[in-house]
Write an enzyme that holds these catalytic residues in place. Structure first.
Site, mmCIF file in Angstrom:
data_model
loop_
_atom_site.group_PDB
_atom_site.id
_atom_site.type_symbol
_atom_site.label_atom_id
_atom_site.label_comp_id
_atom_site.label_asym_id
_atom_site.label_seq_id
_atom_site.Cartn_x
_atom_site.Cartn_y
_atom_site.Cartn_z
ATOM 1 N N ASN A 1 9.046 -1.849 -10.372
ATOM 2 C CA ASN A 1 8.689 -2.283 -9.013
ATOM 3 C C ASN A 1 9.976 -2.733 -8.353
ATOM 4 O O ASN A 1 10.778 -3.434 -8.980
ATOM 5 C CB ASN A 1 7.744 -3.495 -9.041
ATOM 6 C CG ASN A 1 6.362 -3.130 -9.519
ATOM 7 O OD1 ASN A 1 6.043 -1.954 -9.704
ATOM 8 N ND2 ASN A 1 5.543 -4.141 -9.726
ATOM 9 N N GLY A 2 10.143 -2.379 -7.096
ATOM 10 C CA GLY A 2 11.342 -2.824 -6.388
ATOM 11 C C GLY A 2 12.203 -1.643 -5.986
ATOM 12 O O GLY A 2 11.741 -0.493 -5.969
ATOM 13 N N LYS B 1 -7.126 -6.906 12.337
ATOM 14 C CA LYS B 1 -8.191 -6.554 11.384
ATOM 15 C C LYS B 1 -8.762 -5.187 11.731
ATOM 16 O O LYS B 1 -8.953 -4.349 10.855
ATOM 17 C CB LYS B 1 -9.344 -7.586 11.384
ATOM 18 C CG LYS B 1 -9.072 -8.902 10.727
ATOM 19 C CD LYS B 1 -9.055 -8.854 9.230
ATOM 20 C CE LYS B 1 -7.713 -8.596 8.662
ATOM 21 N NZ LYS B 1 -6.662 -9.545 8.653
ATOM 22 N N CYS C 1 3.412 -1.606 -5.636
ATOM 23 C CA CYS C 1 3.477 -1.159 -7.022
ATOM 24 C C CYS C 1 2.984 -2.229 -7.993
ATOM 25 O O CYS C 1 3.155 -3.419 -7.750
ATOM 26 C CB CYS C 1 4.914 -0.833 -7.394
ATOM 27 S SG CYS C 1 5.676 0.360 -6.317
ATOM 28 N N TRP D 1 3.682 2.805 -5.176
ATOM 29 C CA TRP D 1 3.576 2.875 -3.718
ATOM 30 C C TRP D 1 4.936 3.381 -3.277
ATOM 31 O O TRP D 1 5.933 2.670 -3.394
ATOM 32 C CB TRP D 1 3.305 1.471 -3.198
ATOM 33 C CG TRP D 1 2.732 1.358 -1.835
ATOM 34 C CD1 TRP D 1 1.431 1.566 -1.471
ATOM 35 C CD2 TRP D 1 3.414 0.957 -0.643
ATOM 36 N NE1 TRP D 1 1.269 1.316 -0.138
ATOM 37 C CE2 TRP D 1 2.463 0.934 0.406
ATOM 38 C CE3 TRP D 1 4.721 0.602 -0.334
ATOM 39 C CZ2 TRP D 1 2.777 0.597 1.714
ATOM 40 C CZ3 TRP D 1 5.027 0.252 0.971
ATOM 41 C CH2 TRP D 1 4.062 0.255 1.981
ATOM 42 N N LYS E 1 -1.469 -4.656 -0.366
ATOM 43 C CA LYS E 1 -1.894 -6.057 -0.342
ATOM 44 C C LYS E 1 -0.694 -6.995 -0.328
ATOM 45 O O LYS E 1 -0.684 -8.011 0.337
ATOM 46 C CB LYS E 1 -2.774 -6.327 -1.561
ATOM 47 C CG LYS E 1 -3.269 -7.763 -1.663
ATOM 48 C CD LYS E 1 -4.248 -8.065 -0.559
ATOM 49 C CE LYS E 1 -4.708 -9.505 -0.563
ATOM 50 N NZ LYS E 1 -5.208 -9.870 0.789
ATOM 51 N N GLU F 1 -5.195 -11.658 15.515
ATOM 52 C CA GLU F 1 -5.752 -11.418 14.186
ATOM 53 C C GLU F 1 -6.953 -10.463 14.259
ATOM 54 O O GLU F 1 -7.110 -9.582 13.419
ATOM 55 C CB GLU F 1 -6.130 -12.761 13.532
ATOM 56 C CG GLU F 1 -6.796 -12.686 12.181
ATOM 57 C CD GLU F 1 -5.986 -11.981 11.101
ATOM 58 O OE1 GLU F 1 -4.815 -11.648 11.306
ATOM 59 O OE2 GLU F 1 -6.572 -11.737 10.024
ATOM 60 N N ARG G 1 -3.897 -3.776 -4.740
ATOM 61 C CA ARG G 1 -2.592 -4.029 -4.131
ATOM 62 C C ARG G 1 -2.114 -2.839 -3.292
ATOM 63 O O ARG G 1 -1.173 -2.959 -2.524
ATOM 64 C CB ARG G 1 -1.558 -4.317 -5.215
ATOM 65 C CG ARG G 1 -1.833 -5.600 -5.973
ATOM 66 C CD ARG G 1 -0.992 -5.675 -7.223
ATOM 67 N NE ARG G 1 0.425 -5.658 -6.916
ATOM 68 C CZ ARG G 1 1.179 -6.741 -6.821
ATOM 69 N NH1 ARG G 1 0.644 -7.915 -7.028
ATOM 70 N NH2 ARG G 1 2.448 -6.661 -6.537
ATOM 71 N N HIS H 1 -0.396 -8.515 33.593
ATOM 72 C CA HIS H 1 0.997 -8.076 33.679
ATOM 73 C C HIS H 1 1.185 -6.708 33.035
ATOM 74 O O HIS H 1 2.243 -6.396 32.518
ATOM 75 C CB HIS H 1 1.914 -9.115 33.024
ATOM 76 C CG HIS H 1 1.841 -10.447 33.688
ATOM 77 N ND1 HIS H 1 2.296 -10.662 34.974
ATOM 78 C CD2 HIS H 1 1.321 -11.627 33.287
ATOM 79 C CE1 HIS H 1 2.081 -11.923 35.316
ATOM 80 N NE2 HIS H 1 1.480 -12.527 34.299
ATOM 81 N N GLU I 1 -6.168 -2.336 11.014
ATOM 82 C CA GLU I 1 -5.861 -2.183 9.582
ATOM 83 C C GLU I 1 -6.897 -1.339 8.850
ATOM 84 O O GLU I 1 -6.555 -0.506 8.035
ATOM 85 C CB GLU I 1 -5.890 -3.561 8.897
ATOM 86 C CG GLU I 1 -4.615 -4.325 8.930
ATOM 87 C CD GLU I 1 -4.772 -5.684 8.247
ATOM 88 O OE1 GLU I 1 -3.865 -6.049 7.508
ATOM 89 O OE2 GLU I 1 -5.793 -6.381 8.438
HETATM 90 C C1 G6P Z 1 0.543 -7.345 3.877
HETATM 91 C C2 G6P Z 1 -0.969 -7.467 3.856
HETATM 92 C C3 G6P Z 1 -1.428 -8.425 4.959
HETATM 93 C C4 G6P Z 1 -0.741 -9.768 4.781
HETATM 94 C C5 G6P Z 1 0.774 -9.623 4.761
HETATM 95 C C6 G6P Z 1 1.445 -10.916 4.337
HETATM 96 O O1 G6P Z 1 0.943 -6.684 5.029
HETATM 97 O O2 G6P Z 1 -1.576 -6.201 4.051
HETATM 98 O O3 G6P Z 1 -2.835 -8.598 4.882
HETATM 99 O O4 G6P Z 1 -1.126 -10.614 5.818
HETATM 100 O O5 G6P Z 1 1.167 -8.631 3.809
HETATM 101 O O6 G6P Z 1 1.061 -11.196 3.021
HETATM 102 P P1 G6P Z 1 1.147 -12.606 2.317
HETATM 103 O O7 G6P Z 1 0.707 -12.360 0.906
HETATM 104 O O8 G6P Z 1 2.581 -13.040 2.405
HETATM 105 O O9 G6P Z 1 0.240 -13.532 3.058
#
Ligand code: G6P
Length: 607
Positions: free
Chosen positions: A99-100, A484, A2, A73, A602, A480, A27, A503, A487
């Site tokens: 927000n929250g 990616k 949000c 959101w 984000k 990672e 975001r 395994h 996501e």
């Molecule tokens: C969300 C984002 C990720 C990010 C994670 C941690 O899930 O989509 O891309 O790695 O939060 O975010 P931060 O801002 O704490 O690195």
């Protein structure tokens, strides 16, 4: 996640609010809305979906000079027009964005219902605005404070009242809010990007603080009405830095920015020929950090993967036992913090709720609390005892790329800084830092292989399951790379330590399964070659990320992307680049919205 924007001043509020919302789009959100004060009362427009949809429903030349806006959101209640913010009370005299999460909203709702208040939505936020309307005493600031004293939960809110048309009141507890200070105007926002085209001067609200802004005044107090003197701070990021700069997507821009971002991250911090590292943000705690008996790194998502690289770095270079914990697990576990424990929170945004809570938990138990954070002024940055900023510039694409590189680079500098103070020789540190200083130019040569990465994505685009395998320093990179891909392209992918394949996951391998091997030269190279053979034998389709000039790999893999040679501990900074590019192209080829992947945010500011 949000986003909040609020405006009060001499200009027409709506265009400023809508522009602010657009800057918060990255975001992640599912609906948006605006509310402003006009002579007839409060007017609200909100809608599910993109801000462009909302924009078509409002007349931006509408003359109001006070308003609030929101990107939502969904947490409580489905993402639809009704549940979108701003929320208003039954009589339409107050509007509020939030927000929250209001944890005790059910009890408050029951209380208000018993008093005859009727509710239009399922949200926790409506309960708060109805409460404010119910207890309003002619002063919106005083009333908001009284209402918030009844609330349990986290919030960043902004409120307007029909009877006080030149005022916005905002408050924070656990969800970021700042106030941009213009000339006869104030812009409230949950994120600096929403205000940057208007001003770089800001104050950051602290928890349990309330701010009241009118065109000619600003006043900050605690929830208990004690005045707070706030410092006006300067935001370093420019608007150019958050615009696309000729790229089609922020993610691509940020992938290509990595050489410069890492130069910025390292600038003035390393002197390779002397083997020295200078990190101003931790000078005051250098002694305590050097004597640490144990380091716990805590983070979420991509930052957690960077932390895993950090674990290897710290144990190799600084010889300090290091563990990596998901922040969401750490905060609720009953963690053991003894004398000499240092907790390092790693976060791009500095606002991830779990990471912030984990850090605070560790602090309360007496740990030295450090941060490796990108956003200056963020909640985590301000909660730490000391830390190192990433300085990689704003990251807008939801899928993190340059922040990962920045996090690994900061952890590398930090590990060398501590290592040098413990047992690392000047020569050893010098060799390490020389290799680190060459990483930016080496990334540039990898970026030139964008076409080859696209070809890998295109050849495998119809495959629904991928594996990513690596050993040692490359294991976190495998995680990672898989993250990616899933996501942004929604292809299922799993990252594993290569040896674990046998395994279980080996059962999945057929000629339908692309397997990405992190197969650069290093101590475990021969073992990775054996793993590649195991996959080939079962018909798997091998994609190798290999060291330039490796002819053996050329014979074994169907596709090879080369990276320049560097020391093993820094290879993650190179091998992650092709994986980012492959994921990007796979998402594009599948027609996905790269910068705004479905269901993702984000910055995850709720649990
Ligand atoms: C969300 C984002 C990720 C990010 C994670 C941690 O899930 O989509 O891309 O790695 O939060 O975010 P931060 O801002 O704490 O690195």
């Amino acid at each position: 996640m949000c986003g909040i924007v609020g405006y009060v001043g001499g200009k027409t509020a709506l265009p400023i609010l809508v522009e602010g919302l657009k800057r918060l789009e990255y975001r992640g959100y599912d609906s948006a809305g605006v509310a402003f004060v006009d002579p007839g009362g409060i007017r609200v427009t909100k809608s599910k979906g993109r801000i462009s949809v909302l924009e078509h429903q409002i007349n931006c030349s509408e003359g109001a000079t006070t308003g609030i806006a929101h990107t939502r959101w969904a947490t409580h209640g489905a993402p639809n027009d009704v549940n979108a913010h701003p929320h208003v009370d039954a009589a339409g005299r107050f509007a509020l964005v939030h927000n929250g999460i209001i944890e005790n909203y059910a009890a408050l709702r029951t209380y208000l219902s018993n008093q005859g208040v009727t509710f239009a939505t399922e949200t926790d936020t409506e309960v708060l605005v109805q409460l404010i309307a119910h207890i309003y005493d002619g002063d919106i600031e005083r009333t908001v404070k009284r209402a918030l004293r009844e609330v349990r939960g986290t919030y960043g809110i902004a409120v307007i009242a029909a009877d006080e048309p030149d005022t916005v009141v905002a408050a924070r507890n656990g969800s970021p809010l700042l106030v941009g200070i213009g000339d006869g105007e104030y812009i409230i926002a949950s994120d600096a990007s929403a205000i940057l085209s208007h001003t770089t001067h800001v104050i950051y609200l602290g928890d349990n603080e309330v701010v009241r802004v009118s065109p000619d005044s600003i006043r900050t107090t605690t929830l208990d009405d004690i005045p707070v003197t706030k410092d006006i701070e300067e935001i370093e990021w420019s608007l150019d830095q958050i615009e696309l700069g000729g790229h089609e997507h922020f993610m691509m821009k940020e992938i290509f920015e990595q050489p410069d971002a890492l130069r910025d991250c390292m600038r003035g911090r390393i002197v390779p020929e002397e083997g020295s590292v200078h990190l101003g943000g931790i000078t005051d705690v250098a002694r305590e950090l050097t004597r640490a008996k144990r380091i716990i790194m805590t983070a979420c998502g991509t930052a957690w993967h960077a932390a895993l690289v950090g674990e290897y770095l710290f144990e190799d270079l600084a010889r300090i036992p290091t563990e990596v914990e998901y922040a969401s697990e750490f905060r609720y576990r009953n963690p053991i913090i003894e004398d000499g424990t240092v907790v390092l929170a790693i976060s791009q945004s500095g606002e991830t709720a779990d990471t912030l809570a984990a850090l605070n938990e560790a602090k309360e138990r007496g740990a030295l609390a450090l941060g490796a954070v990108n956003v200056v002024g963020s909640s985590i940055a301000r909660s730490t005892d000391a830390g190192v900023f990433l300085h990689v510039g704003p990251e807008i694409g939801v899928a993190s790329t340059k922040a990962f590189s920045g996090q690994v680079a900061v952890l590398a500098m930090l590990a060398c800084y501590v290592g040098r103070r413990r047992h690392m020789s000047q020569g050893g540190a010098s060799e390490f830092l020389t290799a680190l200083s060459r990483i930016p130019e080496q990334i540039t040569t990898i970026l030139e292989q964008d076409g080859a990465c696209k070809a890998v994505a295109a050849a495998n685009i119809s495959r629904e399951n991928w594996l990513y395998l690596g050993r040692g320093y490359q294991y976190p990179v495998a995680l990672e790379g898989a993250l990616k891909l899933k996501e942004i392209s929604y292809i299922h992918a799993e990252g594993l330590p290569a040896a674990e394949m046998k395994h279980g996951p080996i059962a999945l391998i057929t000629d339908q399964m692309p397997v990405v091997f992190l197969a650069t030269r290093g101590t475990q190279y021969d073992k990775i070659i054996s793993n590649i053979e195991e996959v080939r034998t079962r018909g798997g389709r091998v994609i190798a990320i290999a060291t330039e000039g490796d002819q053996q790999i050329e014979r074994l893999a169907e596709w090879v992307i080369n990276v320049p040679d560097t020391i093993e501990s820094l290879q993650p900074l190179l091998t992650v680049i092709p994986l980012q590019l492959i994921a990007y192209h796979a998402a594009l080829l599948r027609g996905c919205n790269v910068d705004k992947p479905r269901n993702l945010a984000k910055s995850v500011t709720v649990e």
